[in-house]
Design a protein around this motif. Structure first.
Motif, PDB file in Angstrom:
ATOM      1  N   VAL A  98      14.800  83.030  84.766  1.00 40.59           N
ATOM      2  CA  VAL A  98      14.120  81.958  85.488  1.00 40.59           C
ATOM      3  C   VAL A  98      12.888  81.492  84.721  1.00 40.59           C
ATOM      4  CG1 VAL A  98      13.144  81.256  87.694  1.00 40.59           C
ATOM      5  CG2 VAL A  98      14.893  83.052  87.633  1.00 40.59           C
ATOM      6  N   ASP A  99      12.869  80.208  84.402  1.00 36.05           N
ATOM      7  CA  ASP A  99      11.692  79.562  83.800  1.00 36.05           C
ATOM      8  C   ASP A  99      10.714  79.255  84.930  1.00 36.05           C
ATOM      9  OD1 ASP A  99       9.809  77.861  82.694  1.00 36.05           O
ATOM     10  OD2 ASP A  99      11.239  76.343  82.040  1.00 36.05           O
ATOM     11  N   THR A 100       9.551  79.903  84.892  1.00 40.36           N
ATOM     12  CA  THR A 100       8.556  79.740  85.959  1.00 40.36           C
ATOM     13  C   THR A 100       7.425  78.800  85.549  1.00 40.36           C
ATOM     14  OG1 THR A 100       7.404  81.714  85.155  1.00 40.36           O
ATOM     15  CG2 THR A 100       9.025  82.029  86.908  1.00 40.36           C
ATOM     16  N   GLY A 101       7.566  78.099  84.438  1.00 38.28           N
ATOM     17  CA  GLY A 101       6.452  77.342  83.887  1.00 38.28           C
ATOM     18  C   GLY A 101       6.319  75.919  84.374  1.00 38.28           C
ATOM     19  N   GLU A 123      12.490  86.844  83.873  1.00 42.01           N
ATOM     20  CA  GLU A 123      11.590  85.702  83.718  1.00 42.01           C
ATOM     21  C   GLU A 123      11.570  85.185  82.290  1.00 42.01           C
ATOM     22  OE1 GLU A 123       6.975  84.320  84.684  1.00 42.01           O
ATOM     23  OE2 GLU A 123       7.671  86.323  85.258  1.00 42.01           O
ATOM     24  N   VAL A 124      11.455  83.867  82.177  1.00 40.15           N
ATOM     25  CA  VAL A 124      11.278  83.176  80.904  1.00 40.15           C
ATOM     26  C   VAL A 124       9.891  82.545  80.924  1.00 40.15           C
ATOM     27  CG1 VAL A 124      12.125  81.346  79.394  1.00 40.15           C
ATOM     28  CG2 VAL A 124      13.753  82.711  80.739  1.00 40.15           C
ATOM     29  N   VAL A 125       9.056  82.874  79.936  1.00 38.09           N
ATOM     30  CA  VAL A 125       7.676  82.391  79.875  1.00 38.09           C
ATOM     31  C   VAL A 125       7.634  81.075  79.110  1.00 38.09           C
ATOM     32  CG1 VAL A 125       5.367  82.834  78.942  1.00 38.09           C
ATOM     33  CG2 VAL A 125       6.652  84.675  80.064  1.00 38.09           C
ATOM     34  N   ARG A 126       7.116  80.038  79.732  1.00 36.66           N
ATOM     35  CA  ARG A 126       6.985  78.742  79.068  1.00 36.66           C
ATOM     36  C   ARG A 126       5.669  78.729  78.296  1.00 36.66           C
ATOM     37  NH1 ARG A 126       8.201  72.737  81.430  1.00 36.66           N
ATOM     38  NH2 ARG A 126      10.009  73.865  82.235  1.00 36.66           N
ATOM     39  N   VAL A 161      10.145  90.079  81.868  1.00 36.23           N
ATOM     40  CA  VAL A 161      10.182  88.945  80.935  1.00 36.23           C
ATOM     41  C   VAL A 161      11.176  89.248  79.817  1.00 36.23           C
ATOM     42  CG1 VAL A 161       8.880  87.613  79.236  1.00 36.23           C
ATOM     43  CG2 VAL A 161       7.858  88.167  81.458  1.00 36.23           C
ATOM     44  N   VAL A 162      12.114  88.326  79.576  1.00 40.81           N
ATOM     45  CA  VAL A 162      13.142  88.549  78.561  1.00 40.81           C
ATOM     46  C   VAL A 162      13.154  87.484  77.472  1.00 40.81           C
ATOM     47  CG1 VAL A 162      14.653  89.863  80.099  1.00 40.81           C
ATOM     48  CG2 VAL A 162      14.898  87.360  79.958  1.00 40.81           C
ATOM     49  N   ALA A 163      12.387  86.390  77.640  1.00 40.06           N
ATOM     50  CA  ALA A 163      12.441  85.303  76.661  1.00 40.06           C
ATOM     51  C   ALA A 163      11.219  84.414  76.838  1.00 40.06           C
ATOM     52  CB  ALA A 163      13.713  84.470  76.837  1.00 40.06           C
ATOM     53  N   VAL A 164      11.009  83.559  75.838  1.00 39.57           N
ATOM     54  CA  VAL A 164      10.002  82.505  75.936  1.00 39.57           C
ATOM     55  C   VAL A 164      10.708  81.165  75.776  1.00 39.57           C
ATOM     56  CG1 VAL A 164       8.102  83.944  75.135  1.00 39.57           C
ATOM     57  CG2 VAL A 164       9.457  82.651  73.464  1.00 39.57           C
ATOM     58  N   LYS A 165       9.992  80.106  76.169  1.00 36.81           N
ATOM     59  CA  LYS A 165      10.583  78.774  76.108  1.00 36.81           C
ATOM     60  C   LYS A 165       9.546  77.777  75.629  1.00 36.81           C
ATOM     61  CE  LYS A 165      12.527  75.017  78.879  1.00 36.81           C
ATOM     62  NZ  LYS A 165      12.717  74.468  80.232  1.00 36.81           N
ATOM     63  N   LEU A 365      22.081  89.152  74.115  1.00 38.58           N
ATOM     64  CA  LEU A 365      20.909  88.519  73.510  1.00 38.58           C
ATOM     65  C   LEU A 365      19.606  88.929  74.178  1.00 38.58           C
ATOM     66  CD1 LEU A 365      22.064  84.885  72.789  1.00 38.58           C
ATOM     67  CD2 LEU A 365      21.204  86.527  71.141  1.00 38.58           C
ATOM     68  N   TYR A 366      19.628  88.998  75.505  1.00 34.70           N
ATOM     69  CA  TYR A 366      18.396  89.276  76.245  1.00 34.70           C
ATOM     70  C   TYR A 366      18.227  90.746  76.580  1.00 34.70           C
ATOM     71  CZ  TYR A 366      18.353  84.208  76.870  1.00 34.70           C
ATOM     72  OH  TYR A 366      18.359  82.848  76.657  1.00 34.70           O
ATOM     73  N   GLY A 367      19.196  91.573  76.192  1.00 30.83           N
ATOM     74  CA  GLY A 367      19.101  92.993  76.501  1.00 30.83           C
ATOM     75  C   GLY A 367      19.199  93.282  77.984  1.00 30.83           C
ATOM     76  N   LEU A 368      20.016  92.513  78.708  1.00 28.03           N
ATOM     77  CA  LEU A 368      20.136  92.694  80.142  1.00 28.03           C
ATOM     78  C   LEU A 368      21.065  93.883  80.436  1.00 28.03           C
ATOM     79  CD1 LEU A 368      20.657  89.004  81.339  1.00 28.03           C
ATOM     80  CD2 LEU A 368      18.533  90.222  80.885  1.00 28.03           C
ATOM     81  N   PRO A 369      20.856  94.542  81.562  1.00 29.34           N
ATOM     82  CA  PRO A 369      21.764  95.635  81.942  1.00 29.34           C
ATOM     83  C   PRO A 369      23.194  95.123  82.057  1.00 29.34           C
ATOM     84  CG  PRO A 369      19.834  95.598  83.386  1.00 29.34           C
ATOM     85  CD  PRO A 369      19.784  94.337  82.556  1.00 29.34           C
ATOM     86  N   SER A 370      24.152  95.979  81.763  1.00 26.90           N
ATOM     87  CA  SER A 370      25.548  95.563  81.815  1.00 26.90           C
ATOM     88  C   SER A 370      26.001  95.317  83.242  1.00 26.90           C
ATOM     89  CB  SER A 370      26.443  96.618  81.160  1.00 26.90           C
ATOM     90  OG  SER A 370      26.283  97.876  81.790  1.00 26.90           O
ATOM     91  N   ALA A 371      25.370  95.957  84.204  1.00 24.82           N
ATOM     92  CA  ALA A 371      25.731  95.756  85.612  1.00 24.82           C
ATOM     93  C   ALA A 371      24.452  95.795  86.432  1.00 24.82           C
ATOM     94  CB  ALA A 371      26.723  96.816  86.078  1.00 24.82           C
ATOM     95  N   PRO A 372      23.697  94.701  86.472  1.00 20.02           N
ATOM     96  CA  PRO A 372      22.409  94.702  87.165  1.00 20.02           C
ATOM     97  C   PRO A 372      22.549  94.983  88.651  1.00 20.02           C
ATOM     98  CG  PRO A 372      23.071  92.468  86.671  1.00 20.02           C
ATOM     99  CD  PRO A 372      24.054  93.359  85.962  1.00 20.02           C
ATOM    100  N   VAL A 373      21.569  95.646  89.194  1.00 23.04           N
ATOM    101  CA  VAL A 373      21.528  95.902  90.625  1.00 23.04           C
ATOM    102  C   VAL A 373      21.063  94.645  91.333  1.00 23.04           C
ATOM    103  CG1 VAL A 373      20.508  97.285  92.449  1.00 23.04           C
ATOM    104  CG2 VAL A 373      21.023  98.328  90.224  1.00 23.04           C
TER     105      VAL A 373
END
Length: 377
Positions: A98-101, A123-126, A161-165, A365-373
């Motif tokens: 989610v881009d919160t910027g 979260e994606v940081v703008r 936070v997993v990415a920037v934008k 790419l974002y290192g997300l869990p394979s099966a998020p809760v």
């Protein structure tokens, strides 16, 4: 292929929150299009408006193609919480980045968005928002570089936070000097910007922002292609980034968002640069399921299958979370099924492409869990 995509829980690697309050007809219509609302021209009379009435109306217990008046009345009767819950749950998403910027309206937080979807949120940081917060707090021009870097580092260390934008496409376009600016250039540019105020739109400072993103080490999402009337479309062609991409080879993943009408240019970049990936996110809910296949076919002409991701870029309207997912599933399913039927693609290869594009590429790419809760309460 359609069955496989219908069963797949997607990872929406770029989206926004949805409105938390009731919307009157003009408020809803203003969010239905990237353009302005013009007298005598209804945003419902667009591909996106028609697709909402066709594919979203049944989620509100209305017949397909319900009239705009009936649609808006039913939406108002249900209320924003129930409307958001229905559409987000129906999208079939396991994780949202989610881009919160950008929040000129009250929007759901990532946690609230995820709870409604039964998904996990990240979260994606703008970065433009970070730079503008540094300016508002007060900083001397010769201290701007260090202050912005500290603020950006603090922002990306926040949990989830997993990415920037960057929205450089809106602020300056991509026809920028690709080289990292010198300290003296940044100081002088900061002096001009801080004296003038306003949003970050100085080319030197935008270059500094892009290079800071490289230094941060997280994946960088870049708006490319069409957007609202604040953008000059010719400057949003991702091919203009070619020289900069050469300079940053071997560093961070660069995610080209949305791309239309430059999905073929983006595909070329993904084919020749190891670190480049793309989606056609925003495009999907604006062209709707009727044309999603055509856009995805062009994006996949030469794109390596590990380089295409799914996003909705839904903003404001929960309908766009659903419509993006429906358009992606139907468009990709149709083109893959035809290739399998023509023996141009094996069923096993097609299923791998479904899993990678709809979920696996983003998780990797974002290192997300394979099966998020799922995020509930």
């Amino acid at each position: 292929m359609h069955e496989a995509l219908a069963a797949l829980r997607l990872v929406d690697h770029h989206c926004h929150g949805v409105t938390t309050g009731p919307l009157d007809p003009s408020g809803f219509e203003s969010l239905l299009t990237e353009g302005a609302a013009w007298p005598g021209i209804s945003p419902f009379d667009t591909p996106a408006g028609v697709a909402v009435r066709r594919h979203c109306a049944p989620v509100l217990d209305l017949p397909r193609h319900a009239s705009p008046d009936a649609y808006l009345a039913r939406r108002a009767d249900l209320g924003p919480d129930e409307v958001n819950r229905r559409f987000l749950a129906a999208a079939g998403v396991d994780a949202l980045c989610v881009d919160t910027g950008y929040a000129p309206l009250p929007l759901t937080s990532p946690h609230e968005l995820a709870r409604a979807a039964g998904a996990a949120a990240f979260e994606v940081v703008r970065l433009e928002s970070v730079a503008e917060s540094v300016a508002r707090a007060g900083v001397e021009p010769d201290e701007y570089t260090a202050a912005f870097r500290r603020a950006a580092e603090d922002a990306v260390r926040a949990p989830g936070v997993v990415a920037v934008k960057s929205v450089a496409a809106y602020r300056t376009g991509f026809a920028l000097d690709p080289a990292r600016p010198t300290r003296a250039e940044v100081t002088e540019a900061a002096r001009r910007w801080l004296a003038a105020g306003g949003r970050l739109d100085d080319p030197v400072l935008v270059r500094e922002l892009l290079w800071t993103a490289v230094d941060l080490g997280l994946p960088l999402q870049l708006h490319t292609g069409f957007g609202d009337g604040d953008l000059r479309l010719a400057g949003a062609d991702p091919a203009l980034l070619t020289d900069w991409l050469r300079l940053i080879a071997g560093t961070i993943p660069v995610l080209l968002l949305h791309c239309w009408p430059y999905q073929r240019q983006a595909a070329y970049l993904a084919a020749v640069f190891e670190q480049v990936y793309l989606d056609v996110g925003l495009t999907l809910h604006h062209v709707g399921p009727a044309r999603a296949r055509a856009v995805l076919e062009e994006a996949l002409e030469i794109t390596p299958f590990r380089k295409l991701l799914y996003s909705s870029d839904a903003y404001g309207l929960a309908e766009f979370h659903l419509l993006g997912a429906v358009s992606f599933r139907r468009g990709l399913g149709a083109l893959l099924q035809d290739r399998v039927d023509a023996d141009e693609l094996s069923p096993d290869d097609a299923l791998r492409l479904v899993r990678w594009t709809g979920s696996g590429n983003a998780r990797r790419l974002y290192g997300l869990p394979s099966a998020p809760v799922p995020c509930r309460d």
